[in-house]
Design a protein around this motif. Structure first.
Motif, PDB file in Angstrom:
ATOM      1  N   VAL A   1       0.898  -1.166   0.100  1.00 52.26           N
ATOM      2  CA  VAL A   1       0.019  -0.053   0.144  1.00 52.26           C
ATOM      3  C   VAL A   1       0.732   1.262  -0.097  1.00 52.26           C
ATOM      4  O   VAL A   1       1.381   1.762   0.966  1.00 52.26           O
ATOM      5  CB  VAL A   1      -1.027   0.197   1.272  1.00 52.26           C
ATOM      6  CG1 VAL A   1      -1.872   1.247   1.145  1.00 52.26           C
ATOM      7  CG2 VAL A   1      -1.633  -1.472   1.425  1.00 52.26           C
ATOM      8  N   PRO A   2       0.959   1.844  -1.158  1.00 52.77           N
ATOM      9  CA  PRO A   2       2.068   2.814  -1.181  1.00 52.77           C
ATOM     10  C   PRO A   2       1.528   4.267  -0.238  1.00 52.77           C
ATOM     11  O   PRO A   2       0.407   4.288  -0.335  1.00 52.77           O
ATOM     12  CB  PRO A   2       1.889   3.247  -2.843  1.00 52.77           C
ATOM     13  CG  PRO A   2       1.378   2.254  -3.438  1.00 52.77           C
ATOM     14  CD  PRO A   2       0.525   1.508  -2.490  1.00 52.77           C
ATOM     15  N   GLY A   3       2.493   4.683   0.266  1.00 49.75           N
ATOM     16  CA  GLY A   3       2.100   6.071   1.120  1.00 49.75           C
ATOM     17  C   GLY A   3       1.973   5.638   2.568  1.00 49.75           C
ATOM     18  O   GLY A   3       1.800   6.496   3.430  1.00 49.75           O
ATOM     19  N   LEU A   4       1.238   4.412   2.862  1.00 50.53           N
ATOM     20  CA  LEU A   4       0.653   4.280   4.335  1.00 50.53           C
ATOM     21  C   LEU A   4       1.698   4.112   5.048  1.00 50.53           C
ATOM     22  O   LEU A   4       1.664   4.198   6.550  1.00 50.53           O
ATOM     23  CB  LEU A   4      -0.124   2.910   3.976  1.00 50.53           C
ATOM     24  CG  LEU A   4      -1.157   2.669   5.480  1.00 50.53           C
ATOM     25  CD1 LEU A   4      -1.810   4.090   6.042  1.00 50.53           C
ATOM     26  CD2 LEU A   4      -1.794   1.223   5.252  1.00 50.53           C
ATOM     27  N   GLY A   5       3.019   3.695   4.515  1.00 47.93           N
ATOM     28  CA  GLY A   5       4.024   3.556   5.461  1.00 47.93           C
ATOM     29  C   GLY A   5       4.306   4.935   6.351  1.00 47.93           C
ATOM     30  O   GLY A   5       4.893   4.911   7.388  1.00 47.93           O
TER      31      GLY A   5
ATOM     32  N   ALA B   1       2.167   7.345   7.312  1.00 51.12           N
ATOM     33  CA  ALA B   1       1.277   7.521   8.220  1.00 51.12           C
ATOM     34  C   ALA B   1       1.773   6.715   9.572  1.00 51.12           C
ATOM     35  O   ALA B   1       1.726   6.975  10.677  1.00 51.12           O
ATOM     36  CB  ALA B   1       0.250   7.245   7.902  1.00 51.12           C
ATOM     37  N   LEU B   2       1.943   5.573   9.195  1.00 48.38           N
ATOM     38  CA  LEU B   2       2.375   4.694  10.453  1.00 48.38           C
ATOM     39  C   LEU B   2       3.723   4.901  11.037  1.00 48.38           C
ATOM     40  O   LEU B   2       3.737   4.876  12.273  1.00 48.38           O
ATOM     41  CB  LEU B   2       2.608   3.142   9.848  1.00 48.38           C
ATOM     42  CG  LEU B   2       1.269   2.547   9.502  1.00 48.38           C
ATOM     43  CD1 LEU B   2       1.376   1.176   8.772  1.00 48.38           C
ATOM     44  CD2 LEU B   2       0.413   2.309  10.727  1.00 48.38           C
ATOM     45  N   ALA B   3       4.608   5.449  10.222  1.00 49.60           N
ATOM     46  CA  ALA B   3       5.798   5.881  10.712  1.00 49.60           C
ATOM     47  C   ALA B   3       5.733   7.172  11.658  1.00 49.60           C
ATOM     48  O   ALA B   3       6.323   7.348  12.816  1.00 49.60           O
ATOM     49  CB  ALA B   3       6.902   6.514   9.892  1.00 49.60           C
ATOM     50  N   LEU B   4       4.650   7.934  11.161  1.00 53.68           N
ATOM     51  CA  LEU B   4       4.555   9.155  12.062  1.00 53.68           C
ATOM     52  C   LEU B   4       3.794   8.896  13.436  1.00 53.68           C
ATOM     53  O   LEU B   4       3.969   9.537  14.457  1.00 53.68           O
ATOM     54  CB  LEU B   4       3.519  10.236  11.297  1.00 53.68           C
ATOM     55  CG  LEU B   4       2.743  11.619  11.921  1.00 53.68           C
ATOM     56  CD1 LEU B   4       4.019  12.466  12.215  1.00 53.68           C
ATOM     57  CD2 LEU B   4       1.772  12.217  11.303  1.00 53.68           C
TER      58      LEU B   4
ATOM     59  N   TRP C   1       6.458   7.789  15.730  1.00 57.83           N
ATOM     60  CA  TRP C   1       7.326   9.004  15.958  1.00 57.83           C
ATOM     61  C   TRP C   1       6.542   9.612  17.207  1.00 57.83           C
ATOM     62  O   TRP C   1       7.173  10.099  18.057  1.00 57.83           O
ATOM     63  CB  TRP C   1       7.731   9.723  14.772  1.00 57.83           C
ATOM     64  CG  TRP C   1       8.474  10.827  15.164  1.00 57.83           C
ATOM     65  CD1 TRP C   1       9.714  10.909  15.719  1.00 57.83           C
ATOM     66  CD2 TRP C   1       8.215  12.164  15.265  1.00 57.83           C
ATOM     67  NE1 TRP C   1      10.143  11.960  15.883  1.00 57.83           N
ATOM     68  CE2 TRP C   1       9.155  12.970  15.676  1.00 57.83           C
ATOM     69  CE3 TRP C   1       6.984  13.078  15.001  1.00 57.83           C
ATOM     70  CZ2 TRP C   1       9.112  14.457  15.910  1.00 57.83           C
ATOM     71  CZ3 TRP C   1       6.871  14.168  15.112  1.00 57.83           C
ATOM     72  CH2 TRP C   1       7.934  15.157  15.372  1.00 57.83           C
ATOM     73  N   THR C   2       5.225   9.788  16.870  1.00 50.63           N
ATOM     74  CA  THR C   2       4.445  10.651  18.081  1.00 50.63           C
ATOM     75  C   THR C   2       4.217   9.962  19.003  1.00 50.63           C
ATOM     76  O   THR C   2       3.799  10.351  20.199  1.00 50.63           O
ATOM     77  CB  THR C   2       3.224  11.309  17.451  1.00 50.63           C
ATOM     78  OG1 THR C   2       2.449  10.376  16.780  1.00 50.63           O
ATOM     79  CG2 THR C   2       3.645  12.434  16.257  1.00 50.63           C
ATOM     80  N   GLY C   3       3.869   8.439  19.137  1.00 53.70           N
ATOM     81  CA  GLY C   3       3.968   7.720  20.155  1.00 53.70           C
ATOM     82  C   GLY C   3       2.378   7.547  20.877  1.00 53.70           C
ATOM     83  O   GLY C   3       1.463   7.796  19.991  1.00 53.70           O
ATOM     84  N   ARG C   4       2.374   7.374  21.891  1.00 53.79           N
ATOM     85  CA  ARG C   4       1.245   7.099  22.472  1.00 53.79           C
ATOM     86  C   ARG C   4      -0.100   8.366  22.492  1.00 53.79           C
ATOM     87  O   ARG C   4      -0.959   8.157  22.409  1.00 53.79           O
ATOM     88  CB  ARG C   4       1.503   6.759  24.037  1.00 53.79           C
ATOM     89  CG  ARG C   4       1.952   5.192  24.149  1.00 53.79           C
ATOM     90  CD  ARG C   4       1.841   4.940  25.662  1.00 53.79           C
ATOM     91  NE  ARG C   4       2.401   3.424  25.521  1.00 53.79           N
ATOM     92  CZ  ARG C   4       3.086   2.950  26.648  1.00 53.79           C
ATOM     93  NH1 ARG C   4       3.150   3.629  27.652  1.00 53.79           N
ATOM     94  NH2 ARG C   4       3.446   1.689  26.564  1.00 53.79           N
ATOM     95  N   PRO C   5       0.580   9.597  22.691  1.00 55.77           N
ATOM     96  CA  PRO C   5      -0.373  10.828  22.493  1.00 55.77           C
ATOM     97  C   PRO C   5      -1.037  10.752  21.423  1.00 55.77           C
ATOM     98  O   PRO C   5      -2.363  10.842  21.231  1.00 55.77           O
ATOM     99  CB  PRO C   5       0.545  11.960  22.898  1.00 55.77           C
ATOM    100  CG  PRO C   5       1.610  11.585  23.472  1.00 55.77           C
ATOM    101  CD  PRO C   5       1.848  10.007  22.976  1.00 55.77           C
ATOM    102  N   ALA C   6      -0.204  10.692  20.161  1.00 61.95           N
ATOM    103  CA  ALA C   6      -1.177  10.604  18.983  1.00 61.95           C
ATOM    104  C   ALA C   6      -2.025   9.343  18.614  1.00 61.95           C
ATOM    105  O   ALA C   6      -3.078   9.338  18.241  1.00 61.95           O
ATOM    106  CB  ALA C   6       0.092  10.475  17.854  1.00 61.95           C
ATOM    107  N   SER C   7      -1.542   8.158  19.110  1.00 62.82           N
ATOM    108  CA  SER C   7      -2.216   6.874  19.014  1.00 62.82           C
ATOM    109  C   SER C   7      -3.706   7.269  19.946  1.00 62.82           C
ATOM    110  O   SER C   7      -4.831   6.860  19.387  1.00 62.82           O
ATOM    111  CB  SER C   7      -1.719   5.850  19.585  1.00 62.82           C
ATOM    112  OG  SER C   7      -0.406   5.608  18.667  1.00 62.82           O
ATOM    113  N   PHE C   8      -3.791   7.773  21.172  1.00 60.78           N
ATOM    114  CA  PHE C   8      -4.583   8.108  21.970  1.00 60.78           C
ATOM    115  C   PHE C   8      -5.525   9.241  21.340  1.00 60.78           C
ATOM    116  O   PHE C   8      -6.838   8.970  21.248  1.00 60.78           O
ATOM    117  CB  PHE C   8      -4.277   8.658  23.263  1.00 60.78           C
ATOM    118  CG  PHE C   8      -5.522   9.003  24.199  1.00 60.78           C
ATOM    119  CD1 PHE C   8      -6.011   7.964  24.962  1.00 60.78           C
ATOM    120  CD2 PHE C   8      -5.919  10.322  24.472  1.00 60.78           C
ATOM    121  CE1 PHE C   8      -7.164   8.310  25.628  1.00 60.78           C
ATOM    122  CE2 PHE C   8      -6.903  10.717  25.307  1.00 60.78           C
ATOM    123  CZ  PHE C   8      -7.715   9.621  25.935  1.00 60.78           C
ATOM    124  N   ALA C   9      -5.136  10.081  20.725  1.00 59.82           N
ATOM    125  CA  ALA C   9      -5.868  11.142  20.191  1.00 59.82           C
ATOM    126  C   ALA C   9      -6.704  10.492  18.662  1.00 59.82           C
ATOM    127  O   ALA C   9      -7.999  10.838  18.638  1.00 59.82           O
ATOM    128  CB  ALA C   9      -4.994  12.262  19.661  1.00 59.82           C
TER     129      ALA C   9
END
Length: 116
Positions: free
Chosen positions: A72-76, A78-81, A84-92
């Protein structure tokens, strides 16, 4: 790109296949450019699709190798971001999805009377 691989035996891969393997402590995903079986064991020359020349060192796969199933081109990115941002971004992101799902699927009031 985000890639999906399945386990395969080195004997089942061929020139042109995209494989993921471990080499000197790194995980590498490259296309098989050539196979040399003259020594009795298969030795693979690999090349990254974005590279002009093949990798300088041929590799022999011990055990299994990852064979590309889907990409899936490009999805990598988003996952890397997210990593990188870790738990706060996942929670948000999880909170936004939960609020959206609750608003979209909230119970609608049942009509008390049906008018003809």
């Amino acid at each position: 790109s985000l890639i999906v691989v399945r386990s395969a035996l080195p004997e089942t891969v061929d020139v042109g296949d995209v494989v993921t393997f471990q080499h000197r402590g790194a995980t590498i995903t490259h296309r098989i450019a050539a196979i040399d079986a003259a020594s009795g064991t298969r030795v693979f020359t690999t090349k990254g699709d974005a590279n002009a020349v093949a990798d300088p060192e041929a590799v022999a796969f011990d055990g299994h190798v990852g064979l590309l199933v889907a990409s899936v081109p490009g999805l990598g990115y988003a996952l890397a971001l997210l990593q990188w941002t870790g738990r706060p971004a996942s929670f948000a992101v999880g909170l936004v999805i939960a609020v959206w799902a609750l608003r979209r699927h909230r119970a609608r009031p049942f009509p008390l009377a049906v008018r003809a």
